[in-house]
Design a protein around this motif. Structure first.
Motif, PDB file in Angstrom:
ATOM      1  N   ARG A   1     -85.043  80.676 -55.342  1.00  0.00           N
ATOM      2  CA  ARG A   1     -84.457  79.353 -55.486  1.00  0.00           C
ATOM      3  C   ARG A   1     -82.968  79.808 -55.076  1.00  0.00           C
ATOM      4  O   ARG A   1     -82.368  80.814 -55.112  1.00  0.00           O
ATOM      5  N   SER A   2     -82.481  78.540 -54.562  1.00  0.00           N
ATOM      6  CA  SER A   2     -80.912  78.526 -54.078  1.00  0.00           C
ATOM      7  C   SER A   2     -80.233  78.319 -55.317  1.00  0.00           C
ATOM      8  O   SER A   2     -80.449  77.520 -56.192  1.00  0.00           O
TER       9      SER A   2
ATOM     10  N   ASP B   1     -77.799  72.618 -47.306  1.00  0.00           N
ATOM     11  CA  ASP B   1     -79.149  72.640 -46.863  1.00  0.00           C
ATOM     12  C   ASP B   1     -79.714  71.600 -46.034  1.00  0.00           C
ATOM     13  O   ASP B   1     -80.372  71.791 -45.089  1.00  0.00           O
ATOM     14  N   SER B   2     -79.559  70.468 -46.716  1.00  0.00           N
ATOM     15  CA  SER B   2     -80.001  69.198 -46.158  1.00  0.00           C
ATOM     16  C   SER B   2     -79.549  68.717 -44.653  1.00  0.00           C
ATOM     17  O   SER B   2     -80.306  68.357 -43.938  1.00  0.00           O
ATOM     18  N   LEU B   3     -78.077  68.871 -44.651  1.00  0.00           N
ATOM     19  CA  LEU B   3     -77.492  68.714 -43.307  1.00  0.00           C
ATOM     20  C   LEU B   3     -78.181  69.572 -42.388  1.00  0.00           C
ATOM     21  O   LEU B   3     -78.271  69.137 -41.014  1.00  0.00           O
ATOM     22  N   ILE B   4     -78.282  70.975 -42.717  1.00  0.00           N
ATOM     23  CA  ILE B   4     -78.882  71.801 -41.740  1.00  0.00           C
ATOM     24  C   ILE B   4     -80.313  71.481 -41.379  1.00  0.00           C
ATOM     25  O   ILE B   4     -80.395  71.527 -39.879  1.00  0.00           O
TER      26      ILE B   4
ATOM     27  N   ARG C   1     -84.511  72.725 -53.399  1.00  0.00           N
ATOM     28  CA  ARG C   1     -85.985  72.444 -53.325  1.00  0.00           C
ATOM     29  C   ARG C   1     -86.297  71.101 -52.283  1.00  0.00           C
ATOM     30  O   ARG C   1     -87.109  71.063 -51.627  1.00  0.00           O
ATOM     31  N   GLY C   2     -85.339  70.218 -52.661  1.00  0.00           N
ATOM     32  CA  GLY C   2     -85.560  68.989 -51.870  1.00  0.00           C
ATOM     33  C   GLY C   2     -84.951  68.672 -50.388  1.00  0.00           C
ATOM     34  O   GLY C   2     -84.957  67.817 -49.773  1.00  0.00           O
ATOM     35  N   ALA C   3     -84.225  70.042 -49.968  1.00  0.00           N
ATOM     36  CA  ALA C   3     -83.249  70.008 -48.707  1.00  0.00           C
ATOM     37  C   ALA C   3     -84.156  69.762 -47.641  1.00  0.00           C
ATOM     38  O   ALA C   3     -83.657  68.960 -46.661  1.00  0.00           O
ATOM     39  N   VAL C   4     -85.341  70.186 -47.572  1.00  0.00           N
ATOM     40  CA  VAL C   4     -86.263  70.149 -46.261  1.00  0.00           C
ATOM     41  C   VAL C   4     -86.614  68.639 -46.150  1.00  0.00           C
ATOM     42  O   VAL C   4     -86.450  68.009 -44.990  1.00  0.00           O
ATOM     43  N   LEU C   5     -87.160  67.991 -47.173  1.00  0.00           N
ATOM     44  CA  LEU C   5     -87.488  66.548 -46.871  1.00  0.00           C
ATOM     45  C   LEU C   5     -86.101  65.758 -46.930  1.00  0.00           C
ATOM     46  O   LEU C   5     -86.179  64.580 -46.155  1.00  0.00           O
ATOM     47  N   THR C   6     -85.270  65.820 -47.622  1.00  0.00           N
ATOM     48  CA  THR C   6     -84.161  65.116 -47.642  1.00  0.00           C
ATOM     49  C   THR C   6     -83.374  65.356 -45.956  1.00  0.00           C
ATOM     50  O   THR C   6     -82.991  64.285 -45.473  1.00  0.00           O
ATOM     51  N   GLY C   7     -83.288  66.511 -45.486  1.00  0.00           N
ATOM     52  CA  GLY C   7     -82.891  66.499 -44.156  1.00  0.00           C
ATOM     53  C   GLY C   7     -83.635  66.027 -42.922  1.00  0.00           C
ATOM     54  O   GLY C   7     -83.237  65.076 -42.140  1.00  0.00           O
ATOM     55  N   ARG C   8     -85.038  66.091 -43.168  1.00  0.00           N
ATOM     56  CA  ARG C   8     -85.867  65.300 -42.496  1.00  0.00           C
ATOM     57  C   ARG C   8     -85.841  63.812 -42.436  1.00  0.00           C
ATOM     58  O   ARG C   8     -85.919  63.071 -41.369  1.00  0.00           O
TER      59      ARG C   8
ATOM     60  N   ARG D   1     -92.164  66.851 -55.534  1.00  0.00           N
ATOM     61  CA  ARG D   1     -92.962  67.631 -56.558  1.00  0.00           C
ATOM     62  C   ARG D   1     -94.118  68.055 -55.473  1.00  0.00           C
ATOM     63  O   ARG D   1     -94.540  69.060 -55.745  1.00  0.00           O
ATOM     64  N   LYS D   2     -94.632  67.261 -54.594  1.00  0.00           N
ATOM     65  CA  LYS D   2     -95.774  67.594 -53.832  1.00  0.00           C
ATOM     66  C   LYS D   2     -95.289  68.760 -52.805  1.00  0.00           C
ATOM     67  O   LYS D   2     -96.216  69.510 -52.490  1.00  0.00           O
TER      68      LYS D   2
END
Length: 287
Positions: free
Chosen positions: A16-17, A27-30, A123-130, A281-282
């Motif tokens: 975890r971060s 993370d989301s911006l990256i 946890r949500g950074a990958v989806l938020t960034g996308r 969650r998914k």
């Protein structure tokens, strides 16, 4: 000081971060930057994404425009062209959902999501960034589409601030629906399935609405569906903000049609809150 974390063994959790909100935003911006760079390297994806809405503008404006009757305007092709454009704009931002879902499904298929999950990221950074990257692409598409609309005679008559507010509602709706696409992309096994699954629900959503014809022209059992459709609320809100409604256009009795701007914002916020929660969650439990 950064550290490299090995991919977790099966049955263990990813690290975890510990950076809180600031780390999550970073993370989301990256991730968003990474996706935007990938889009720039494949410009044909953006170009092909522009072709369909431009075709809809031309076809509906010049092929069907003179045959559709509007309350308060009759079968006036110019009035219909103004009436139409908010629907085309809204359809464009929602159909981008299918591409977002396919992109996430492709990342899952290639194992990229597993690599991200092994890193100490929010946890949500990958989806938020996308979804943020997809929002930028959608905004670019809207700019091009607005130029095409101006070329075929569409105009916003309520001033620049209200026009910008209308486009803001469109982007908010597109961002909300992108989270539905993200959930679909995480739930299927292939990009092809994500594209098909993303379009199945979009067609009834956009066509059982007031995007292309008034609700009065529909069978009575569909009128209530169209009037309470989140898509319809945003379309009507944009027509009001753009000044694209005929002077004598009747307002349906449904609450979203009487308060379209507020209804559009509420629908979008609820969709974001619900489907972002489900998608994250998914993502956590994805194999």
């Amino acid at each position: 000081m950064s550290t490299t974390t090995a991919e977790p063994a099966p049955g263990t959790r990813a690290p975890r971060s510990a950076g809180g909100i600031r780390q999550s935003v970073s993370d989301s911006l990256i991730v968003a930057q990474r996706n935007l760079l990938r889009m720039m390297r494949i410009p044909e994806v953006v170009i092909f994404g522009l072709i369909q809405p431009i075709m809809f503008v031309v076809l509906f404006s010049y092929v069907f425009g003179g045959s559709i009757t509007l309350p308060g305007a009759g079968a006036d092709a110019e009035a219909y062209r103004s009436f139409l454009m908010a629907g085309i704009f809204a359809q464009t931002v929602t159909f981008a959902t299918a591409g977002a879902g396919a992109g996430i499904a492709e990342d899952m298929h290639k194992g990229l999501i597993d690599r991200f999950r092994s890193l100490p990221m929010a946890r949500g950074a990958v989806l938020t960034g996308r979804t943020l990257a997809d929002l930028v692409q959608t905004a670019l598409t809207l700019v091009v589409l607005a130029v095409v609309a101006l070329l075929v005679g569409w105009r916003a008559h309520e001033g620049i601030l209200k026009a910008l507010a209308g486009f803001g509602l469109l982007l908010l709706l597109g961002y909300a629906f992108t989270w539905i696409g993200a959930l679909i992309g995480l739930s299927v096994r292939t990009p092809e399935a994500a594209t098909s699954g993303g379009l199945i629900w979009l067609f009834p959503l956009t066509f059982v609405s007031i995007a292309f014809v008034p609700a009065e022209n529909m069978p009575s059992f569909l009128q209530n569906v169209a009037e309470w459709n989140p898509f319809s609320a945003t379309v009507l809100a944009c027509r009001e903000l753009f000044g694209n409604l005929p002077a004598d256009y009747p307002t349906p009795d449904a609450w979203p049609m009487e308060n379209p701007v507020l209804a559009s914002v509420l629908w979008s916020v609820v969709i974001i809150a619900l489907f972002r929660t489900l998608a994250v969650r998914k993502y956590r439990s994805a194999a």
